[in-house]
Design a protein around this motif. Structure first.
Motif, mmCIF file in Angstrom:
data_model
loop_
_atom_site.group_PDB
_atom_site.id
_atom_site.type_symbol
_atom_site.label_atom_id
_atom_site.label_comp_id
_atom_site.label_asym_id
_atom_site.label_seq_id
_atom_site.Cartn_x
_atom_site.Cartn_y
_atom_site.Cartn_z
ATOM 1 N N PHE A 10 0.837 -1.195 0.000
ATOM 2 C CA PHE A 10 0.000 0.000 0.000
ATOM 3 C C PHE A 10 0.875 1.249 0.000
ATOM 4 N N TYR A 11 0.678 2.106 -0.974
ATOM 5 C CA TYR A 11 1.516 3.283 -1.201
ATOM 6 C C TYR A 11 1.564 4.243 -0.016
ATOM 7 N N ASN A 12 0.523 4.239 0.795
ATOM 8 C CA ASN A 12 0.411 5.217 1.877
ATOM 9 C C ASN A 12 0.477 4.550 3.252
ATOM 10 N N ASP A 13 1.149 3.411 3.330
ATOM 11 C CA ASP A 13 1.253 2.699 4.606
ATOM 12 C C ASP A 13 1.976 3.587 5.618
ATOM 13 N N MET A 53 -3.093 13.757 -1.364
ATOM 14 C CA MET A 53 -3.714 12.434 -1.538
ATOM 15 C C MET A 53 -5.001 12.502 -2.373
ATOM 16 N N ALA A 54 -5.780 13.551 -2.215
ATOM 17 C CA ALA A 54 -7.051 13.679 -2.947
ATOM 18 C C ALA A 54 -6.839 13.815 -4.447
ATOM 19 N N GLN A 55 -5.639 14.206 -4.881
ATOM 20 C CA GLN A 55 -5.359 14.398 -6.302
ATOM 21 C C GLN A 55 -4.757 13.172 -6.970
ATOM 22 N N LEU A 56 -4.483 12.119 -6.189
ATOM 23 C CA LEU A 56 -3.851 10.922 -6.753
ATOM 24 C C LEU A 56 -4.819 10.136 -7.631
ATOM 25 N N LYS A 57 -4.258 9.543 -8.675
ATOM 26 C CA LYS A 57 -5.006 8.651 -9.561
ATOM 27 C C LYS A 57 -4.357 7.276 -9.432
ATOM 28 N N LEU A 58 -5.137 6.302 -8.930
ATOM 29 C CA LEU A 58 -4.608 4.974 -8.616
ATOM 30 C C LEU A 58 -5.372 3.886 -9.352
ATOM 31 N N SER A 59 -4.693 2.794 -9.620
ATOM 32 C CA SER A 59 -5.373 1.616 -10.165
ATOM 33 C C SER A 59 -6.062 0.882 -9.019
ATOM 34 N N LYS A 60 -6.996 0.027 -9.366
ATOM 35 C CA LYS A 60 -7.679 -0.784 -8.354
ATOM 36 C C LYS A 60 -6.657 -1.636 -7.603
ATOM 37 N N LYS A 61 -5.709 -2.213 -8.343
ATOM 38 C CA LYS A 61 -4.673 -3.051 -7.739
ATOM 39 C C LYS A 61 -3.907 -2.285 -6.666
ATOM 40 N N ASP A 62 -3.591 -1.021 -6.919
ATOM 41 C CA ASP A 62 -2.806 -0.245 -5.965
ATOM 42 C C ASP A 62 -3.616 0.199 -4.750
#
Length: 183
Positions: A147-150, A161-170
């Protein structure tokens, strides 16, 4: 080429020698002999990958397990990214520590990531084209994500964080503690 080892043993920042004049520039982006001499070990890359990402796209933190682990040499062909690596080598004194560096097409720096690390990047410019060499082939069954934000990792991402675009996997990646138990 100049190779500087980071605080994570075996992980290097690579700075090419750039020749510039009024016409533009030239530099050797990869030379196997010089590269291996600079990092003090033999690495044979077998796969090249490219990705294109829009601003705010975060890809990672990805790695492959066991015999399918990959060393990577990451560079940016266009744009600017925040590149992050996490040491997953349990025997390492820097296990669980990370390195965060900005890579761009302007300074042409690269980062060499040895096997045993998770890797991810965040696009800081309007778009970015990332190129990386791997020393092992991709194997879907060996792929994993942290998890990127562990909070244990404490990575300070350079975009809200609100501006991040993430895949479902991430968004469904493992927390670091759970991953440690299953390594």
């Amino acid at each position: 080429m100049k190779a500087t080892e980071t605080n994570l043993k075996g992980c290097f920042i690579i700075e090419p020698k750039i020749f510039e004049d009024e016409r533009g520039y030239f530099f050797e982006s990869y030379n196997h002999k010089n590269f291996c001499e600079a990092i003090g070990r033999e690495v044979s890359f077998v796969q090249d990958n490219q990705s294109f990402s829009k601003k705010g796209v975060l890809r990672g933190l990805h790695f492959q397990k066991g015999e399918y682990a990959q060393a990577k040499l990451v560079s940016v062909l266009r744009g600017k990214i925040q590149d992050v690596v996490v040491d997953l080598r349990k025997e390492s004194p820097t296990f669980g520590k990370h390195l965060s560096i900005v890579l761009s097409d302007e300074d042409k720096k690269q980062v060499f990531i040895p096997r045993g690390f998770a890797h991810g990047f965040l696009t800081l410019s309007e778009s970015a084209q990332v190129f990386y060499k791997c020393d092992n082939f991709y194997k879907k069954e060996a792929e994993n994500s942290i998890f990127y934000n562990d909070p244990i990792l404490g990575i300070e991402w350079k975009i809200e964080m609100a501006q991040l675009k993430l895949s479902k996997k991430d968004t469904e990646a493992y927390g670091f503690n759970l991953l440690k138990q299953n390594m």
